[in-house]
Write a protein that holds these residues in place. Sequence first.
Motif, PDB file in Angstrom:
ATOM      1  N   GLY A  43       0.873  -1.295   0.068  1.00 49.44           N
ATOM      2  CA  GLY A  43       0.051   0.166  -0.011  1.00 49.44           C
ATOM      3  C   GLY A  43       0.800   1.385  -0.169  1.00 49.44           C
ATOM      4  N   PRO A  44       0.273   2.450   0.416  1.00 51.80           N
ATOM      5  CA  PRO A  44       0.977   3.680   0.368  1.00 51.80           C
ATOM      6  C   PRO A  44       2.117   3.559   1.497  1.00 51.80           C
ATOM      7  CG  PRO A  44      -1.611   3.993   0.396  1.00 51.80           C
ATOM      8  CD  PRO A  44      -1.196   2.761   0.448  1.00 51.80           C
ATOM      9  N   LYS A  45       3.145   4.180   1.125  1.00 54.36           N
ATOM     10  CA  LYS A  45       4.213   4.158   2.220  1.00 54.36           C
ATOM     11  C   LYS A  45       5.374   5.494   1.960  1.00 54.36           C
ATOM     12  CE  LYS A  45       6.439   0.479  -0.517  1.00 54.36           C
ATOM     13  NZ  LYS A  45       6.924  -0.808  -0.334  1.00 54.36           N
ATOM     14  N   ILE A  46       5.813   5.684   2.994  1.00 56.18           N
ATOM     15  CA  ILE A  46       6.780   6.716   3.167  1.00 56.18           C
ATOM     16  C   ILE A  46       8.204   6.704   3.768  1.00 56.18           C
ATOM     17  CG2 ILE A  46       7.206   9.253   4.128  1.00 56.18           C
ATOM     18  CD1 ILE A  46       4.083   9.858   3.790  1.00 56.18           C
ATOM     19  N   THR A  47       9.259   6.778   3.210  1.00 56.48           N
ATOM     20  CA  THR A  47      10.466   6.784   4.010  1.00 56.48           C
ATOM     21  C   THR A  47      10.801   8.116   4.403  1.00 56.48           C
ATOM     22  OG1 THR A  47      11.068   5.071   2.490  1.00 56.48           O
ATOM     23  CG2 THR A  47      12.853   6.183   3.793  1.00 56.48           C
ATOM     24  N   TYR A  48      10.961   8.337   5.862  1.00 54.36           N
ATOM     25  CA  TYR A  48      11.611   9.297   6.541  1.00 54.36           C
ATOM     26  C   TYR A  48      12.548   9.273   7.242  1.00 54.36           C
ATOM     27  CZ  TYR A  48      11.275  13.433   9.704  1.00 54.36           C
ATOM     28  OH  TYR A  48      11.602  14.435  10.399  1.00 54.36           O
ATOM     29  N   THR A  49      13.760   9.551   6.661  1.00 48.06           N
ATOM     30  CA  THR A  49      15.185   9.362   7.027  1.00 48.06           C
ATOM     31  C   THR A  49      16.160  10.078   6.517  1.00 48.06           C
ATOM     32  OG1 THR A  49      16.693   7.505   7.655  1.00 48.06           O
ATOM     33  CG2 THR A  49      15.548   7.239   5.702  1.00 48.06           C
ATOM     34  N   PHE A  58       9.852   9.602  -0.467  1.00 48.41           N
ATOM     35  CA  PHE A  58      10.987   9.775   0.371  1.00 48.41           C
ATOM     36  C   PHE A  58      10.839  11.275   0.855  1.00 48.41           C
ATOM     37  CE2 PHE A  58      15.377  11.508   0.801  1.00 48.41           C
ATOM     38  CZ  PHE A  58      15.679  11.058   2.131  1.00 48.41           C
ATOM     39  N   ILE A  59      10.933  11.547   2.308  1.00 44.26           N
ATOM     40  CA  ILE A  59      11.135  12.715   2.634  1.00 44.26           C
ATOM     41  C   ILE A  59      12.297  12.799   3.599  1.00 44.26           C
ATOM     42  CG2 ILE A  59      10.143  14.404   4.409  1.00 44.26           C
ATOM     43  CD1 ILE A  59       7.266  13.456   3.768  1.00 44.26           C
ATOM     44  N   ARG A  60      13.174  13.719   3.114  1.00 45.83           N
ATOM     45  CA  ARG A  60      14.486  13.794   3.974  1.00 45.83           C
ATOM     46  C   ARG A  60      14.388  14.362   5.236  1.00 45.83           C
ATOM     47  NH1 ARG A  60      19.367  16.260   5.139  1.00 45.83           N
ATOM     48  NH2 ARG A  60      21.274  14.943   4.665  1.00 45.83           N
ATOM     49  N   SER A  61      14.778  13.601   6.386  1.00 40.56           N
ATOM     50  CA  SER A  61      14.525  14.186   7.687  1.00 40.56           C
ATOM     51  C   SER A  61      15.711  15.211   8.280  1.00 40.56           C
ATOM     52  CB  SER A  61      14.549  13.050   8.619  1.00 40.56           C
ATOM     53  OG  SER A  61      15.883  12.365   8.608  1.00 40.56           O
ATOM     54  N   ASN A  62      15.132  16.168   8.883  1.00 36.79           N
ATOM     55  CA  ASN A  62      15.732  17.103   9.752  1.00 36.79           C
ATOM     56  C   ASN A  62      16.257  16.118  10.974  1.00 36.79           C
ATOM     57  OD1 ASN A  62      16.100  19.419  12.068  1.00 36.79           O
ATOM     58  ND2 ASN A  62      16.404  20.330  10.059  1.00 36.79           N
ATOM     59  N   ASP A  63      17.222  16.592  11.757  1.00 39.00           N
ATOM     60  CA  ASP A  63      17.628  16.245  13.049  1.00 39.00           C
ATOM     61  C   ASP A  63      16.548  16.284  14.266  1.00 39.00           C
ATOM     62  OD1 ASP A  63      19.737  14.862  12.047  1.00 39.00           O
ATOM     63  OD2 ASP A  63      21.132  16.952  12.312  1.00 39.00           O
ATOM     64  N   LEU A  64      15.690  17.345  14.155  1.00 37.95           N
ATOM     65  CA  LEU A  64      14.975  17.963  15.240  1.00 37.95           C
ATOM     66  C   LEU A  64      14.161  16.644  15.901  1.00 37.95           C
ATOM     67  CD1 LEU A  64      14.114  20.193  16.952  1.00 37.95           C
ATOM     68  CD2 LEU A  64      11.969  20.455  15.414  1.00 37.95           C
ATOM     69  N   LEU A  65      13.569  15.649  15.086  1.00 34.26           N
ATOM     70  CA  LEU A  65      12.569  14.727  15.780  1.00 34.26           C
ATOM     71  C   LEU A  65      13.279  13.676  16.277  1.00 34.26           C
ATOM     72  CD1 LEU A  65       9.673  14.677  12.978  1.00 34.26           C
ATOM     73  CD2 LEU A  65      10.091  16.218  15.026  1.00 34.26           C
ATOM     74  N   PHE A  66      14.777  13.596  16.190  1.00 29.74           N
ATOM     75  CA  PHE A  66      15.654  12.714  16.678  1.00 29.74           C
ATOM     76  C   PHE A  66      16.327  12.882  17.863  1.00 29.74           C
ATOM     77  CE2 PHE A  66      14.706  11.648  12.266  1.00 29.74           C
ATOM     78  CZ  PHE A  66      14.074  10.725  12.625  1.00 29.74           C
ATOM     79  N   ASP A  98      10.800  19.661   5.157  1.00 32.69           N
ATOM     80  CA  ASP A  98      10.602  18.445   6.339  1.00 32.69           C
ATOM     81  C   ASP A  98       9.551  19.271   7.071  1.00 32.69           C
ATOM     82  OD1 ASP A  98      10.289  16.765   8.430  1.00 32.69           O
ATOM     83  OD2 ASP A  98      12.368  16.878   8.908  1.00 32.69           O
ATOM     84  N   ILE A  99       8.430  18.911   6.837  1.00 29.38           N
ATOM     85  CA  ILE A  99       7.176  19.199   7.301  1.00 29.38           C
ATOM     86  C   ILE A  99       6.777  18.678   8.628  1.00 29.38           C
ATOM     87  CG2 ILE A  99       6.294  20.225   5.025  1.00 29.38           C
ATOM     88  CD1 ILE A  99       4.006  18.050   5.681  1.00 29.38           C
TER      89      ILE A  99
END
Length: 431
Positions: A43-49, A58-66, A98-99
């Motif tokens: 099904g629908p899927k997103i990579t956030y890394t 693919f959504i490139r992640s900022n460091d804030l959430l980690f 990176d919303i």
Amino acid sequence: MLLIYSHQITNRLAYVTKQIFGGILGVDTAMTTKIEDFIKHSGPKITYTKQPLQNEFFIRSNDLLFEQGINDLDILVSDWEGVPCFFATDEKSAIPYDIFSASFFLLSRYEEYLPHVKDSVGRYPAKESLAFRSNFLELPVVDLWAHKLFSLLKDRFPQIQSKRKKYTFTSIVNVTASHCYAHRGLMRTLGGYLLDFSKLRFRRMAKRTAVLFRLSKDPYDNFQRLVEIHKKYKVKSMFFFQFAEYSAHDKNISPNNNRFKYLIKSIADYSIVSLSTSFLSSTDKMVLKEEKRGLGNLIHRPIKYARLRYNRVNVPVTYRTLIESEFTNDFSMGYTHQIGFRAGTCTPFHFYDISLESKQPLRVHPFAIHDYALLNYKNSNEVFDKTDTLFRSLKKVNGEFVVIFSNELLGGKHKMPWISLYENLIKRYHV
């Protein structure tokens, strides 16, 4: 179901994705750190890394959430097809920002943990905020970002389903001074006469006398008219009464006054009634619990909603106090003298305590307009020019339009006919 892969699932990431997909878009999601599960998902899927796995969304992640705790961030606000945004990504990313990190920054009120100078009553000033300084305070950017993201996901995954919420309108009447002259007791009445006399306010003395002798109605006593307006347009309304002892910042009628008690009980027959906290109780848990208990005993209903005096939200301390006092919902997230969205959203959300790094049970309902923010406008046409623009943004994302008016301002003498403006505002936006 939408599957989200990330190299690490933190509380921050889980919180913000739940709000964006569940709270705003109505999309069912799951999260995984296992690459094999992500690849097998049809099904629908997103990579956030940091790097894409294959040719997925693919959504490139900022460091804030980690991260944990608070860091001084260098934020550059740019434009995403007409909507301000920040935390830019790179060309590999399906979206240019990176919303998730940007939304967390606004929803958590991250910037209010950073050093700042409070105003005269201890509030975080609107002019300190990123939204004000970057000219997007009047936009529910978190909701706009979410809808833009969904549109792109829909193009990539036509089968993705959304149970979107509907636009709603809520009118809140804040009652921190139920009467201007009546029911104030002998000493306060004499003090009022002396103050008026010392400032040569003879018309005010005459008006006070007329009210006390029941020759004229108290100017703040417009409750019946307000109830009639709410019933006429079938609008959702809430009344928040202050139920506190007299102090330098709190000047409502004594909670022991029988006429005041009768007023509250009569309003509770037609509308939701809850607590407008006193200046003292917003920082004193024992006083807050006593105010809550007293009002609950009066109307024989549990008091779960709170509005803080002067919208004096001091994160995280104030919200911890509300939670410990067993409030479930807060309606103080906004600026008294600025129209717009303090947390960047027009959708209710749970408070995230950064100091504890966890989502809290308190549900925060952001308001868009406080009546005192309208005082600088010359006439109702100017007001509606501004509020129409706000309404269009809210309708676009099916947001919750919350407005706050005080019976005090509605009953006072000002350059605009406030009761008529209030009724026209409800007529205009309650649909």
